[in-house]
Design a protein around this motif. Structure first.
Motif, PDB file in Angstrom:
ATOM      1  N   GLU A   1      -0.391 -11.790 -26.299  1.00  0.00           N
ATOM      2  CA  GLU A   1       0.030 -12.627 -27.436  1.00  0.00           C
ATOM      3  C   GLU A   1       1.157 -13.587 -27.060  1.00  0.00           C
ATOM      4  O   GLU A   1       1.204 -14.721 -27.533  1.00  0.00           O
ATOM      5  CB  GLU A   1       0.494 -11.744 -28.606  1.00  0.00           C
ATOM      6  CG  GLU A   1      -0.636 -11.140 -29.415  1.00  0.00           C
ATOM      7  CD  GLU A   1      -1.223  -9.893 -28.740  1.00  0.00           C
ATOM      8  OE1 GLU A   1      -0.718  -9.522 -27.647  1.00  0.00           O
ATOM      9  OE2 GLU A   1      -2.180  -9.312 -29.290  1.00  0.00           O
ATOM     10  N   ASP A   2       2.081 -13.151 -26.225  1.00  0.00           N
ATOM     11  CA  ASP A   2       3.224 -13.988 -25.861  1.00  0.00           C
ATOM     12  C   ASP A   2       3.355 -14.018 -24.335  1.00  0.00           C
ATOM     13  O   ASP A   2       4.297 -13.453 -23.778  1.00  0.00           O
ATOM     14  CB  ASP A   2       4.501 -13.452 -26.504  1.00  0.00           C
ATOM     15  CG  ASP A   2       5.679 -14.393 -26.325  1.00  0.00           C
ATOM     16  OD1 ASP A   2       5.432 -15.585 -26.034  1.00  0.00           O
ATOM     17  OD2 ASP A   2       6.832 -13.945 -26.456  1.00  0.00           O
ATOM     18  N   PRO A   3       2.449 -14.695 -23.673  1.00  0.00           N
ATOM     19  CA  PRO A   3       2.439 -14.674 -22.211  1.00  0.00           C
ATOM     20  C   PRO A   3       3.563 -15.526 -21.622  1.00  0.00           C
ATOM     21  O   PRO A   3       4.110 -16.407 -22.299  1.00  0.00           O
ATOM     22  CB  PRO A   3       1.070 -15.269 -21.866  1.00  0.00           C
ATOM     23  CG  PRO A   3       0.792 -16.201 -22.997  1.00  0.00           C
ATOM     24  CD  PRO A   3       1.378 -15.552 -24.214  1.00  0.00           C
ATOM     25  N   PRO A   4       3.910 -15.306 -20.367  1.00  0.00           N
ATOM     26  CA  PRO A   4       4.927 -16.136 -19.720  1.00  0.00           C
ATOM     27  C   PRO A   4       4.392 -17.527 -19.409  1.00  0.00           C
ATOM     28  O   PRO A   4       3.183 -17.773 -19.456  1.00  0.00           O
ATOM     29  CB  PRO A   4       5.242 -15.360 -18.437  1.00  0.00           C
ATOM     30  CG  PRO A   4       3.988 -14.615 -18.137  1.00  0.00           C
ATOM     31  CD  PRO A   4       3.398 -14.248 -19.475  1.00  0.00           C
ATOM     32  N   GLN A   5       5.312 -18.443 -19.067  1.00  0.00           N
ATOM     33  CA  GLN A   5       4.927 -19.813 -18.732  1.00  0.00           C
ATOM     34  C   GLN A   5       4.102 -19.851 -17.451  1.00  0.00           C
ATOM     35  O   GLN A   5       3.115 -20.575 -17.357  1.00  0.00           O
ATOM     36  CB  GLN A   5       6.188 -20.672 -18.571  1.00  0.00           C
ATOM     37  CG  GLN A   5       5.922 -22.155 -18.400  1.00  0.00           C
ATOM     38  CD  GLN A   5       5.574 -22.838 -19.713  1.00  0.00           C
ATOM     39  OE1 GLN A   5       5.946 -22.355 -20.781  1.00  0.00           O
ATOM     40  NE2 GLN A   5       4.856 -23.937 -19.638  1.00  0.00           N
ATOM     41  N   GLU A   6       4.527 -19.079 -16.451  1.00  0.00           N
ATOM     42  CA  GLU A   6       3.819 -19.054 -15.173  1.00  0.00           C
ATOM     43  C   GLU A   6       2.603 -18.143 -15.270  1.00  0.00           C
ATOM     44  O   GLU A   6       2.658 -17.079 -15.902  1.00  0.00           O
ATOM     45  CB  GLU A   6       4.743 -18.572 -14.055  1.00  0.00           C
ATOM     46  CG  GLU A   6       5.916 -19.489 -13.778  1.00  0.00           C
ATOM     47  CD  GLU A   6       5.470 -20.846 -13.273  1.00  0.00           C
ATOM     48  OE1 GLU A   6       4.430 -20.900 -12.577  1.00  0.00           O
ATOM     49  OE2 GLU A   6       6.133 -21.847 -13.590  1.00  0.00           O
ATOM     50  N   VAL A   7       1.521 -18.554 -14.625  1.00  0.00           N
ATOM     51  CA  VAL A   7       0.283 -17.774 -14.721  1.00  0.00           C
ATOM     52  C   VAL A   7      -0.013 -16.987 -13.451  1.00  0.00           C
ATOM     53  O   VAL A   7      -1.022 -16.292 -13.376  1.00  0.00           O
ATOM     54  CB  VAL A   7      -0.915 -18.697 -15.037  1.00  0.00           C
ATOM     55  CG1 VAL A   7      -0.749 -19.334 -16.396  1.00  0.00           C
ATOM     56  CG2 VAL A   7      -1.093 -19.747 -13.953  1.00  0.00           C
ATOM     57  N   THR A   8       0.876 -17.079 -12.474  1.00  0.00           N
ATOM     58  CA  THR A   8       0.616 -16.407 -11.193  1.00  0.00           C
ATOM     59  C   THR A   8       1.541 -15.218 -10.964  1.00  0.00           C
ATOM     60  O   THR A   8       1.501 -14.598  -9.902  1.00  0.00           O
ATOM     61  CB  THR A   8       0.794 -17.395 -10.024  1.00  0.00           C
ATOM     62  OG1 THR A   8       2.125 -17.932 -10.045  1.00  0.00           O
ATOM     63  CG2 THR A   8      -0.215 -18.520 -10.115  1.00  0.00           C
ATOM     64  N   GLU A   9       2.367 -14.876 -11.963  1.00  0.00           N
ATOM     65  CA  GLU A   9       3.372 -13.833 -11.746  1.00  0.00           C
ATOM     66  C   GLU A   9       3.183 -12.630 -12.650  1.00  0.00           C
ATOM     67  O   GLU A   9       4.101 -11.849 -12.865  1.00  0.00           O
ATOM     68  CB  GLU A   9       4.767 -14.424 -11.942  1.00  0.00           C
ATOM     69  CG  GLU A   9       5.078 -15.547 -10.939  1.00  0.00           C
ATOM     70  CD  GLU A   9       6.419 -16.206 -11.180  1.00  0.00           C
ATOM     71  OE1 GLU A   9       7.125 -15.761 -12.119  1.00  0.00           O
ATOM     72  OE2 GLU A   9       6.757 -17.134 -10.440  1.00  0.00           O
ATOM     73  N   GLY A  10       1.990 -12.457 -13.199  1.00  0.00           N
ATOM     74  CA  GLY A  10       1.695 -11.264 -13.974  1.00  0.00           C
ATOM     75  C   GLY A  10       2.049 -11.360 -15.440  1.00  0.00           C
ATOM     76  O   GLY A  10       2.538 -12.389 -15.931  1.00  0.00           O
ATOM     77  N   ASN A  11       1.720 -10.266 -16.171  1.00  0.00           N
ATOM     78  CA  ASN A  11       1.972 -10.156 -17.610  1.00  0.00           C
ATOM     79  C   ASN A  11       1.243 -11.222 -18.421  1.00  0.00           C
ATOM     80  O   ASN A  11       1.721 -11.657 -19.463  1.00  0.00           O
ATOM     81  CB  ASN A  11       3.473 -10.211 -17.907  1.00  0.00           C
ATOM     82  CG  ASN A  11       4.207  -9.014 -17.386  1.00  0.00           C
ATOM     83  OD1 ASN A  11       3.735  -7.881 -17.518  1.00  0.00           O
ATOM     84  ND2 ASN A  11       5.361  -9.244 -16.760  1.00  0.00           N
ATOM     85  N   VAL A  12       0.083 -11.650 -17.939  1.00  0.00           N
ATOM     86  CA  VAL A  12      -0.731 -12.641 -18.635  1.00  0.00           C
ATOM     87  C   VAL A  12      -1.922 -11.983 -19.320  1.00  0.00           C
ATOM     88  O   VAL A  12      -2.239 -12.277 -20.468  1.00  0.00           O
ATOM     89  CB  VAL A  12      -1.215 -13.729 -17.655  1.00  0.00           C
ATOM     90  CG1 VAL A  12      -2.279 -14.602 -18.297  1.00  0.00           C
ATOM     91  CG2 VAL A  12      -0.051 -14.582 -17.175  1.00  0.00           C
ATOM     92  N   VAL A  13      -2.580 -11.058 -18.611  1.00  0.00           N
ATOM     93  CA  VAL A  13      -3.809 -10.434 -19.115  1.00  0.00           C
ATOM     94  C   VAL A  13      -3.472  -9.128 -19.836  1.00  0.00           C
ATOM     95  O   VAL A  13      -2.629  -8.342 -19.391  1.00  0.00           O
ATOM     96  CB  VAL A  13      -4.789 -10.168 -17.954  1.00  0.00           C
ATOM     97  CG1 VAL A  13      -6.030  -9.437 -18.460  1.00  0.00           C
ATOM     98  CG2 VAL A  13      -5.171 -11.489 -17.292  1.00  0.00           C
ATOM     99  N   LYS A  14      -4.148  -8.916 -20.948  1.00  0.00           N
ATOM    100  CA  LYS A  14      -3.915  -7.716 -21.751  1.00  0.00           C
ATOM    101  C   LYS A  14      -4.393  -6.449 -21.040  1.00  0.00           C
ATOM    102  O   LYS A  14      -5.404  -6.481 -20.329  1.00  0.00           O
ATOM    103  CB  LYS A  14      -4.664  -7.828 -23.081  1.00  0.00           C
ATOM    104  CG  LYS A  14      -3.975  -8.636 -24.151  1.00  0.00           C
ATOM    105  CD  LYS A  14      -4.783  -8.557 -25.449  1.00  0.00           C
ATOM    106  CE  LYS A  14      -4.085  -9.252 -26.595  1.00  0.00           C
ATOM    107  NZ  LYS A  14      -4.869  -9.121 -27.853  1.00  0.00           N
ATOM    108  N   PRO A  15      -3.679  -5.332 -21.249  1.00  0.00           N
ATOM    109  CA  PRO A  15      -4.203  -4.034 -20.776  1.00  0.00           C
ATOM    110  C   PRO A  15      -5.533  -3.739 -21.453  1.00  0.00           C
ATOM    111  O   PRO A  15      -5.744  -4.080 -22.620  1.00  0.00           O
ATOM    112  CB  PRO A  15      -3.126  -3.047 -21.205  1.00  0.00           C
ATOM    113  CG  PRO A  15      -1.885  -3.861 -21.410  1.00  0.00           C
ATOM    114  CD  PRO A  15      -2.352  -5.213 -21.875  1.00  0.00           C
TER     115      PRO A  15
END
Length: 904
Positions: free
Chosen positions: A441-455
């Motif tokens: 729901e609230d992903p980081p700006q960078e897409v290559t450093e994790g915490n983008v895709v939901k568990p």
């Protein structure tokens, strides 16, 4: 724009002696010699030598030096994290900017890091949000000619809007350029020999001749075909194909590489990149829309307001802009820029607006929902170009989530247009669900450093994250375990970005350190250690974390690609939401500001209680006025003092037509209007000293365009034609123009003038009638009623207006004396006229209502009487009184003044 920058001198002098990095920089400068190259070095974009001096001066940054084995180089750098503000400065200075990024990971390369130009930033091909200064369209154009016709293509790279047209006359092309106001243009071969491209595009547009090869018919046709299919079925002329193909090539050239990993950038950083989100090419005929050229756009202040003493006022679009989202704002601009000529489409918009005006609850519900709509056109553009991040995808999903509610709000719509929007609003449910299922729901700006895709989205990723978590949990528990094992209460376990995980023990406890601790780093008062088990866990965590990040980015790219595959559906949805937003905005304006639904398609202009949509918002009390033009009387000569309201009245009639044909209601009690094919304006004074054109020359040039381009379905506004020359010449021109428009063109015309003699045309020309703005005098001061009435004005009150403006009393008094003397002289001159009709002063027009503020007269000949008598003066003033148009109070005041002078 500067000429091509060319290869730097250093390269030409000692290319063989350069270091690998400097050699790489200079080679890129040579390859992109039309641009200023910004070269990534670590966290900065650097420029060297002459380019560095330009960057330092323009961006107001320090000019430094770089020194290596081959010598010293001037150097200036801008931080990558804040590059946009500096790039904007360079663009404003007239440069293209070629951004050369590092396309290899410095940690994985021995030797010089490879760099490549990943994008070329130009005024007309901006896609970065930080550089796009507004939600409005930002066009780049291409112009070509075959000496017979001109072809024009226009593209907004940030939204995918793509248009093409052609014309035999370059003036018609210039009119279209005026509509779209491109920020940049490329021109093909033969254009320079056929016209001055700078004149066509204007000083605000960067104009550049471009590679002749890409304008060739076969080359351009192949490129157009690769996007849209057979170009001959889409476009009407070879020049359109050539312009479109060349523009596509230029847009690809400026696109460069994509964002992503170093390898992905390296693969695509060739200076070209396909624009897969371009799904529609719209070929149009300018005759399908009301034509508003650059002069009309400017004088009617549709999009830009002239600054008066530094104060910027509102424009028509500002006044109408009740849109809730960026999509609607761009659509509003487009509808005002290109009002319709098709009565059925106009009526369709009016019916939809009427329904929304009457249904307050639905209108307010729609406004609330549309406020949550993101800029889908620019979002899908970034998605398709591989530059969208996870937040962009979540914004897209949020907008798609609103669509079902929007559909439900207009489910019971009765108007055809609203019903059609209900049927065609595509919620793209599968796209929304995929994004919501995959992206946090609230992903980081960078897409290559994790915490983008939901568990839970990907089992492999979940396993890697679990390995990472369990390893970090083991390390988190390690501190307590080791304190208990060693008895060192101050022992701590932590992580360093360079050295990794460690166990830290102060020097005071050094004798308690176990034998299996291995020294990693020595500090001032402590030592840091690792154990074999800690090292194994660290490697396990690092591998799992790296693999998880790579897996996440792979999954994110797959979702992004899936969304990009639906770009055409997203763009269609954006268009429908934009249309709905404008209709709601029109409804909101109409409901809140008492606009009426006009009827369109008759042969007369019949407006009751019309108002100027912008001026009425700025004034506490605006005086409405009627406007009535019949099929037999289409030409109004309007007289009255300055500031009485003539210009406002003329503009409000034109704006009423523009609004009606754009689909809006209009500011009036009622309005019946014809379909106007073009609005011409000759309003206001301007000059072009640098171009060698006086105010009068510009006035005559604009007048020539009107007389050559207007038809009987056009609307013409003329304000003070002929004022830039002598009174006699100006009056002659004004009268001749009146006769020509009346006899040869037959257009709807409003002609405001201080040539009161021109009102005689109403007696001579059956289609001409007169209007004036009423005034009255109170205690010797002129009061403007701002009310239009039939007939001609009695005077222009120029001296009174001068007094109101603050002209010193001595000058005002002297002006009145001179004016009285001239009126008296005119009276005697009239009586002495030989060989001409005294009633017409030898010019074929009456002088009974001669303008009070046009004082320049031909000198009397030697046979003119030496001086007028007092009786002659009084007689002349009495004849000048237009009792038929005076109010009772004005008549009484005039009579009292004359009687007082007789008594004296």
């Amino acid at each position: 724009m500067d000429a091509a920058l060319g290869p730097p001198e250093k390269m030409a002098e000692n290319a063989d002696e350069l270091t690998p990095m400097m050699s790489q920089y200079f080679e890129l400068c040579e390859r992109y010699d039309d641009s200023l190259v910004l070269f990534q070095v670590g966290d900065f974009y650097e420029a060297f030598e002459a380019a560095a001096e330009k960057v330092a001066r323009l961006c107001e940054i320090t000019l430094t030096k770089r020194e290596d084995s081959t010598g010293q180089y001037a150097m200036a750098g801008i931080p990558i994290d804040n590059a946009e503000s500096y790039v904007e400065t360079l663009l404003d200075a007239g440069y293209r900017v070629a951004v050369a990024d590092q396309v290899e990971d410095p940690d994985e390369v021995s030797g010089v890091v490879e760099r490549a130009v990943t994008r070329i930033i130009t005024p007309g091909t901006l896609t970065e949000d930080a550089l796009l200064r507004s939600p409005d369209n930002n066009y780049v154009a291409a112009l070509t000619t075959d000496s017979r016709r001109f072809g024009l293509a226009l593209l907004d790279v940030s939204t995918g809007d793509f248009y093409a047209t052609s014309a035999n006359d370059v003036d018609a092309i210039a009119d279209e350029v005026g509509r779209f106001a491109p920020a940049e243009a490329i021109v093909g071969p033969n254009v320079a020999g056929a016209t001055d491209a700078d004149d066509v595009f204007g000083p605000a547009c960067m104009v550049t001749p471009y590679d002749e090869h890409v304008f060739e018919r076969d080359v351009a046709g192949e490129r157009v075909g690769s996007y849209f299919g057979d170009p001959d079925s889409l476009l009407a002329d070879d020049v359109e194909v050539r312009a479109c193909g060349a523009l596509l090539e230029y847009a690809e050239y400026t696109r460069g590489g994509q964002s992503g990993t170093a390898d992905e950038i390296a693969e695509t950083a060739t200076g070209h990149g396909r624009l897969d989100y371009l799904n529609h090419l719209t070929r149009y005929d300018p005759r399908e829309y009301m034509l508003l050229d650059a002069v009309a756009l400017d004088s009617l202040e549709l999009f830009e307001r002239r600054s008066v003493r530094g104060h910027e006022g509102r424009t028509l679009v500002d006044t109408l802009d009740e849109t809730a989202c960026a999509l609607g704002r761009r659509q509003l601009n487009d509808w005002i820029r290109r009002p319709l000529l098709d009565e059925e489409r106009i009526e369709g918009r009016h019916a939809a607006v009427e329904e929304l005006v009457g249904d307050v609850q639905t209108r307010e519900r729609l406004r609330d929902l549309l406020t949550d709509v993101y800029d889908l056109e620019r979002l899908i553009s970034r998605v398709s170009r591989g530059r969208a991040n996870a937040r962009d995808l979540r914004s897209l999903a949020a907008t798609l989530g609103v669509v079902p509610e929007v559909k439900a709000a207009i489910a019971d719509a009765e108007s055809d247009l609203l019903a059609d929007l209900h049927e065609t609003l595509d919620p793209l449910t599968a796209v929304r669900e995929e994004i919501e299922h995959a992206i946090r729901e609230d992903p980081p700006q960078e897409v290559t450093e994790g915490n983008v895709v939901k568990p839970g989205y990907d089992e492999t990723l979940d396993d890697l994250r679990e390995t990472e978590r369990s390893g970090k949990q083991w390390i988190a528990d390690l501190q307590a375990d080791e304190r208990e094992r060693t008895g060192i209460e101050s022992l701590k376990v932590d992580h360093h970005a360079v050295h990794g995980y460690y166990i830290e023990v102060t020097d005071a406890n050094a004798d308690l350190v176990p034998e299996d601790y291995q020294r990693r780093q020595t500090l001032k008062n402590a030592e840091r250690y690792v154990t074999p088990e800690l090292k194994d866990r660290e490697d396990e965590i690092f591998r799992a974390e790296q693999r998880a990040d790579d897996r996440e980015y792979e999954l994110f790219r797959q979702v992004r690609d899936d969304v990009a595959a639906e770009s055409e559906r997203v763009q269609a949805l954006a268009d429908r939401l934009a249309t709905l937003d404008v209709l709601v905005a029109f409804g909101e304006v109409a409901a809140n500001h008492d606009y009426c639904r006009p009827s369109v398609g008759g042969e007369a202009i019949d407006v009751e209680g019309g108002r100027h949509p912008v001026v009425e918002r700025a004034e506490d009390s605006f005086v409405p006025n009627d406007a009535r033009f019949t099929p037999d009387q289409r030409f109004a000569v309007i007289t009255g003092p300055n500031m009485s309201g003539k210009s406002t009245y003329m503009r409000q009639v034109a704006l009423t037509c523009v609004l009606a044909q754009a689909g809006s209601f209009v500011p009036a009690r009622s309005a019946a209007l014809p379909v106007v094919d073009r609005v011409f304006t000759r309003v206001g004074a301007s000059d072009d000293i640098a171009g060698g054109r006086s105010t009068f020359m510009i006035e005559m040039t604009e007048l020539a365009d009107i007389l050559s381009g207007a038809t009987e379905d056009s609307l013409i506004l003329l304000d003070e034609v002929g004022r830039g020359t002598s009174t006699a010449d100006g009056l002659a021109i004004a009268r001749a123009v009146t006769e020509h428009v009346h006899d040869e063109i037959g257009a709807y015309t409003l002609f405001a003038t201080h040539h009161h003699e021109l009102t005689a045309a109403a007696d001579d020309l059956t289609g001409v009638f007169t209007l004036h703005f009423e005034t009255r005098q109170v205690d010797g001061e002129v009061v403007f009623e701002h009310r239009v009435a039939p007939g001609a004005a009695a005077a222009s009150y120029g001296v009174e207006v001068a007094k109101m403006a603050g002209i010193p009393d001595a000058v005002v008094d002297r002006s009145r004396t001179l004016l009285d003397d001239e009126r008296a002289a005119d009276s005697v001159s009239d009586a002495a006229t030989v060989g001409g009709d005294p009633a017409t002063n030898g010019h074929g027009v009456t002088s009974d209502q001669e303008s009070a503020d046009y004082g320049a007269k031909d000198e009397p000949d030697d046979q003119s009487p030496a001086a007028p008598t007092d009786d002659a003066r009084l007689s002349k003033e009495l004849r000048d009184l237009d009792v038929a148009t005076m109010t009772p109070l004005e008549a009484m005041n005039a009579l009292a003044e004359l009687k007082e002078r007789v008594d004296d």
